[in-house]
Design a protein around this motif. Structure first.
Motif, PDB file in Angstrom:
ATOM      1  N   GLU A  43       1.050  -1.399   0.057  1.00  0.00           N
ATOM      2  CA  GLU A  43       0.174  -0.196   0.012  1.00  0.00           C
ATOM      3  C   GLU A  43       0.484   1.172  -0.117  1.00  0.00           C
ATOM      4  O   GLU A  43      -0.094   2.117  -0.705  1.00  0.00           O
ATOM      5  CB  GLU A  43      -0.838  -0.164   0.982  1.00  0.00           C
TER       6      GLU A  43
ATOM      7  N   LEU B  56       2.450   1.709  -3.947  1.00  0.00           N
ATOM      8  CA  LEU B  56       1.249   2.112  -4.522  1.00  0.00           C
ATOM      9  C   LEU B  56       1.426   3.853  -4.192  1.00  0.00           C
ATOM     10  O   LEU B  56       1.451   4.539  -5.403  1.00  0.00           O
ATOM     11  CB  LEU B  56      -0.291   1.344  -4.300  1.00  0.00           C
ATOM     12  N   MET B  57       1.325   4.156  -2.098  1.00  0.00           N
ATOM     13  CA  MET B  57       1.219   5.386  -2.364  1.00  0.00           C
ATOM     14  C   MET B  57       2.120   6.234  -3.178  1.00  0.00           C
ATOM     15  O   MET B  57       2.284   7.030  -3.824  1.00  0.00           O
ATOM     16  CB  MET B  57       0.946   6.225  -1.219  1.00  0.00           C
TER      17      MET B  57
ATOM     18  N   GLU C 225       3.499   5.779  -6.063  1.00  0.00           N
ATOM     19  CA  GLU C 225       4.111   5.331  -6.696  1.00  0.00           C
ATOM     20  C   GLU C 225       2.687   6.331  -7.854  1.00  0.00           C
ATOM     21  O   GLU C 225       2.111   7.362  -9.076  1.00  0.00           O
ATOM     22  CB  GLU C 225       3.353   4.001  -7.806  1.00  0.00           C
ATOM     23  N   GLN C 226       2.250   7.422  -6.840  1.00  0.00           N
ATOM     24  CA  GLN C 226       1.625   8.362  -7.276  1.00  0.00           C
ATOM     25  C   GLN C 226       1.977   9.546  -7.447  1.00  0.00           C
ATOM     26  O   GLN C 226       1.757  10.596  -8.540  1.00  0.00           O
ATOM     27  CB  GLN C 226       0.298   8.926  -5.823  1.00  0.00           C
ATOM     28  N   LYS C 227       3.775   9.320  -7.440  1.00  0.00           N
ATOM     29  CA  LYS C 227       4.553  10.924  -8.175  1.00  0.00           C
ATOM     30  C   LYS C 227       4.908  10.277  -9.026  1.00  0.00           C
ATOM     31  O   LYS C 227       5.212  10.972 -10.055  1.00  0.00           O
ATOM     32  CB  LYS C 227       4.929  11.119  -6.762  1.00  0.00           C
ATOM     33  N   GLU C 228       5.693   9.451  -8.797  1.00  0.00           N
ATOM     34  CA  GLU C 228       6.521   8.465  -9.709  1.00  0.00           C
ATOM     35  C   GLU C 228       6.430   6.604 -10.187  1.00  0.00           C
ATOM     36  O   GLU C 228       6.615   6.390  -8.877  1.00  0.00           O
ATOM     37  CB  GLU C 228       8.014   8.330  -9.949  1.00  0.00           C
ATOM     38  N   LYS C 229       6.503   6.311 -10.816  1.00  0.00           N
ATOM     39  CA  LYS C 229       6.509   4.742 -10.657  1.00  0.00           C
ATOM     40  C   LYS C 229       7.277   3.918 -10.647  1.00  0.00           C
ATOM     41  O   LYS C 229       8.608   4.368 -10.835  1.00  0.00           O
ATOM     42  CB  LYS C 229       6.336   4.515 -12.602  1.00  0.00           C
TER      43      LYS C 229
ATOM     44  N   LYS D  88      -1.184  10.974   2.560  1.00  0.00           N
ATOM     45  CA  LYS D  88      -2.466  10.279   1.911  1.00  0.00           C
ATOM     46  C   LYS D  88      -2.632  12.157   2.040  1.00  0.00           C
ATOM     47  O   LYS D  88      -2.550  12.165   0.630  1.00  0.00           O
ATOM     48  CB  LYS D  88      -3.508  10.321   2.706  1.00  0.00           C
TER      49      LYS D  88
ATOM     50  N   TYR E 288       0.059  12.648  -0.991  1.00  0.00           N
ATOM     51  CA  TYR E 288       0.825  12.199  -1.795  1.00  0.00           C
ATOM     52  C   TYR E 288      -1.064  11.823  -3.102  1.00  0.00           C
ATOM     53  O   TYR E 288      -1.060  11.768  -3.612  1.00  0.00           O
ATOM     54  CB  TYR E 288       1.108  10.929  -2.336  1.00  0.00           C
ATOM     55  N   GLU E 289      -1.736  13.066  -1.832  1.00  0.00           N
ATOM     56  CA  GLU E 289      -2.834  12.856  -2.418  1.00  0.00           C
ATOM     57  C   GLU E 289      -4.113  11.995  -3.194  1.00  0.00           C
ATOM     58  O   GLU E 289      -4.602  11.512  -3.938  1.00  0.00           O
ATOM     59  CB  GLU E 289      -2.731  13.426  -3.956  1.00  0.00           C
ATOM     60  N   ILE E 290      -4.506  11.557  -2.211  1.00  0.00           N
ATOM     61  CA  ILE E 290      -5.192   9.746  -2.046  1.00  0.00           C
ATOM     62  C   ILE E 290      -5.850   9.805  -0.979  1.00  0.00           C
ATOM     63  O   ILE E 290      -5.139  10.513  -0.030  1.00  0.00           O
ATOM     64  CB  ILE E 290      -4.368   8.689  -2.092  1.00  0.00           C
TER      65      ILE E 290
END
Length: 306
Positions: free
Chosen positions: A43, A46-47, A49-53, A263, A266-268
């Protein structure tokens, strides 16, 4: 949404209570904790990865290291005595995997300096946090119940009181809905109730009863009987327990705010969706992880000084 949230909470409680309290299920608990560490780590990744893969190799190495840290700490305390491997062997493996992670950092053009920090956050936060929960279970079911009470009561009463009386924002840039009134109220209620549980544990779970068989098989009067001397005056013990519970309640709120800040950055909205109505593992256990880190350390210190 409220009905779904309640149903999920009910199912979680129905599963977790026997899982942590029935001795015959200890092996299953160990497996569940490893899965907890794996999915919680995923988790967070994945958070990020909101900024970069992130590359699959980086994510795999990070999860392997996190699980290794968890097993090595829990194993040293004898928690995994029945495992088909020697957890101490991981002390040789962990540095090797770290070396591979750093080599990969050099060889991969996609592996940036910030990724090292991301990996370390996952390893420390989840690896040590999960291990702290396992340590408390190894020391006694009573500590898991106490920790869950502190975290849940703080969160519940902070919400109720904040909704009714909240006027002053606690952390407007992180979680605008939280208030000082709710925070203080949640801490007061959690301290009173959880301290009462800790001090009157033997009366709540008498040894001679069926419920006492699961939660108090060694006939303790308080949850700290094996740590704090029985010769200590009751008023001194009460002060220690109240201070411990008070600080644990405050720290649980920092755990929640820490997760909220991640959160927001990372804008989730949620870390995941594994628990309908509650979000992911980290949404449900963020404050518990922080309390577990605190409690495991404090209990160790108490065993040294008392």
């Amino acid at each position: 949404m409220k009905r779904q949230r309640f149903l999920t909470a009910f199912i979680l409680i129905a599963i977790l209570i026997p899982l942590i309290s029935v001795p015959q299920l200890l092996g299953i608990f160990e497996v569940v904790m490893v899965l907890f560490v794996v999915f919680a780590s995923r988790e967070l990744l994945l958070m990020f990865e909101q900024k970069e893969k992130l590359t699959p190799i980086f994510k795999s190495l990070t999860i392997i290291l996190t699980v290794s840290i968890y097993i090595s700490i829990a194993g040293f305390l004898g928690f995994n005595q029945r495992a088909p491997f020697n957890p101490t062997f991981l002390m040789a493996i962990i540095p090797l995997i770290v070396a591979f992670l750093l080599i990969y950092f050099v060889l991969s053009s996609r592996f940036k300096v910030e990724h090292i920090g991301s990996a370390l956050l996952v390893m420390v936060y989840i690896g040590f946090g999960g291990a702290s929960i396992a340590v408390l279970r190894f020391l006694g079911v009573r500590y898991i119940i106490y920790m869950a009470l502190v975290s849940t009561l703080t969160d519940t009463f902070a919400y109720i009181i904040g909704m009714r009386f909240g006027k002053r924002q606690l952390a407007p840039s992180i979680s605008p809905k939280k208030s000082w009134e709710g925070s203080i109220g949640g801490t007061i209620f959690a301290t009173v109730i959880a301290s009462g549980f800790a001090l009157f544990y033997g009366r709540l779970f008498p040894e001679s009863t069926q419920i006492g068989y699961f939660f108090n098989w060694d006939g303790l009067d308080t949850i700290f009987d094996t740590i704090i001397s029985s010769d200590m005056p009751m008023y001194v013990l009460t002060i220690i327990v109240i201070l411990l519970t008070l600080t644990a309640s405050i720290i649980s709120q920092f755990g929640d705010l820490f997760a909220s800040k991640l959160k927001r950055h990372y804008e989730i909205k949620d870390f995941g969706h594994i628990f309908p109505g509650h979000g992911g593992i980290m949404d449900r256990f963020d404050s518990i992880i922080m309390v577990a880190l605190y409690m495991s350390s404090i209990i160790y210190v108490l065993t040294l000084i008392l």
